[in-house]
Design a protein around this motif. Structure first.
Motif, PDB file in Angstrom:
ATOM      1  N   CYS A 292      25.465 -67.406-105.247  1.00  0.00           N
ATOM      2  CA  CYS A 292      26.932 -67.280-105.156  1.00  0.00           C
ATOM      3  C   CYS A 292      27.462 -67.795-103.821  1.00  0.00           C
ATOM      4  N   HIS A 317      30.083 -65.313-101.824  1.00  0.00           N
ATOM      5  CA  HIS A 317      30.829 -64.355-102.645  1.00  0.00           C
ATOM      6  C   HIS A 317      30.056 -63.049-102.836  1.00  0.00           C
ATOM      7  N   ASP A 320      30.365 -61.300 -99.540  1.00  0.00           N
ATOM      8  CA  ASP A 320      31.745 -61.221 -99.079  1.00  0.00           C
ATOM      9  C   ASP A 320      31.860 -61.714 -97.627  1.00  0.00           C
TER      10      ASP A 320
END
Length: 331
Positions: A292, A317, A320
């Motif tokens: 991700c 992602h 974060d």
């Protein structure tokens, strides 16, 4: 091979997901003339030399963007036909900021044409760490290479490599970190053979010995190439690494990588692409992987100035996290 110690690392790119380590310096890669890929075909009809084992996945890896974070400025200066220097300053809020001085000594600019001339490459940063390369063509087919790396006042890596390039094969032996007192050493042997004009087969054997442990890892490798695409596979006890590179046209190149490690029990699949816009003096590289992470780097040549503006952003992602970087390369 920048360092055989890297063989013990896990799959994927070393800076993904975002680590606090500084980006790898240029010394950790062979100069272009050392790992130049073989020509697609020879006029005499003979099989081509397969090149070095280190460069099997290079076509695919060059498509992926190099992570950039913070603010970085590089100043390159050619003092003569055989002496080049560069200064790099990196300011970061994630990893320690540093200043790095890089110097290259070549006999002439024609050294990239594989002339029998030595090359000396050195690099030192503000912490006192030193990286040094010495490259030498002993004969037309035999090349020798020495690498020394220090971390401040301590020696980290010292390795010696000899490579022989036959008409249709390449063989290399590397000795790393030999220590008589601790009875430890790392030995690496590479062999590549051109089977046809597009098929290359070979392998890598890594042997390490120490007081507490001793063992070896065998990895088999194969590569099949055509004029506009290259497929490569490495597989062994330590894991597998597969890559596919395709040049769609003069402006667009794509690459796919799959890496699996038996030690960390992790797998990573990455997709990268490169788009060149010659009329705008721009090159864009983007990537996305199974962890991700999405990223991209834009390089803009600031003609008529001898400078390149570099802008990049990477988003994790799953973790974060966001990293944004801006750089200027002058010279």
């Amino acid at each position: 091979m920048g360092s055989v110690l890297a063989l013990s690392s896990g799959p994927g790119h070393p800076n993904w997901p975002f680590s606090t380590d500084p980006s790898p310096s240029r010394w950790d890669a062979h100069p272009a003339h050392w790992d130049s890929p073989p020509r697609w075909e020879r006029r005499d009809g003979r099989l081509p030399n397969p090149g070095s084992f280190h460069s099997l996945h290079r076509s695919c890896k060059d498509v992926f963007p190099q992570q950039i974070e913070g603010v970085k400025m590089i100043l390159n200066k050619t003092l003569s036909s055989f002496f080049k220097v560069s200064h790099a300053v990196h300011l970061s809020a994630v990893s320690p900021s540093y200043y790095r001085f890089h110097v290259e000594h070549l006999q002439s600019d024609d050294y990239s044409k594989d002339k029998d001339a030595p090359a000396l490459i050195g690099e030192m940063d503000s912490s006192g760490s030193l990286n040094a390369h010495a490259l030498l063509h002993l004969t037309e087919r035999v090349r020798a290479r020495t690498v020394f790396q220090t971390q401040q006042s301590q020696f980290v890596t010292w390795q010696f490599e000899t490579e022989y390039r036959g008409k249709d094969f390449t063989a290399a032996v590397t000795v790393a970190n030999p220590d008589v007192l601790r009875e430890s050493v790392i030995l690496v042997a590479h062999f590549l053979q051109s089977v046809t004009s597009g098929l290359v087969l070979g392998g890598e054997l890594v042997y390490h010995r120490g007081r507490a442990e001793e063992g070896g890892i065998l990895t088999l490798a194969g590569q099949y190439s055509r004029p506009n695409w290259v497929a490569t596979l490495n597989a062994g006890k330590g894991g597998a690494h597969a890559s596919y590179y395709h040049r769609a046209n003069k402006q667009i190149q794509v690459g796919v990588e799959f890496e699996a490690s038996t030690r960390t029990q992790e797998t990573t699949t990455s997709f990268g692409y490169q788009m060149e816009l010659p009329e705008a003096n721009m090159v864009f590289k983007g990537m996305i992987n199974s962890r991700c992470i999405i990223g991209g780097v834009l390089e803009k040549r600031l003609a008529p100035l001898p400078a390149t503006l570099i802008m990049g952003a990477f988003v994790n992602h799953r973790g974060d996290k966001l990293q944004v970087g801006l750089g200027v390369n002058v010279g």
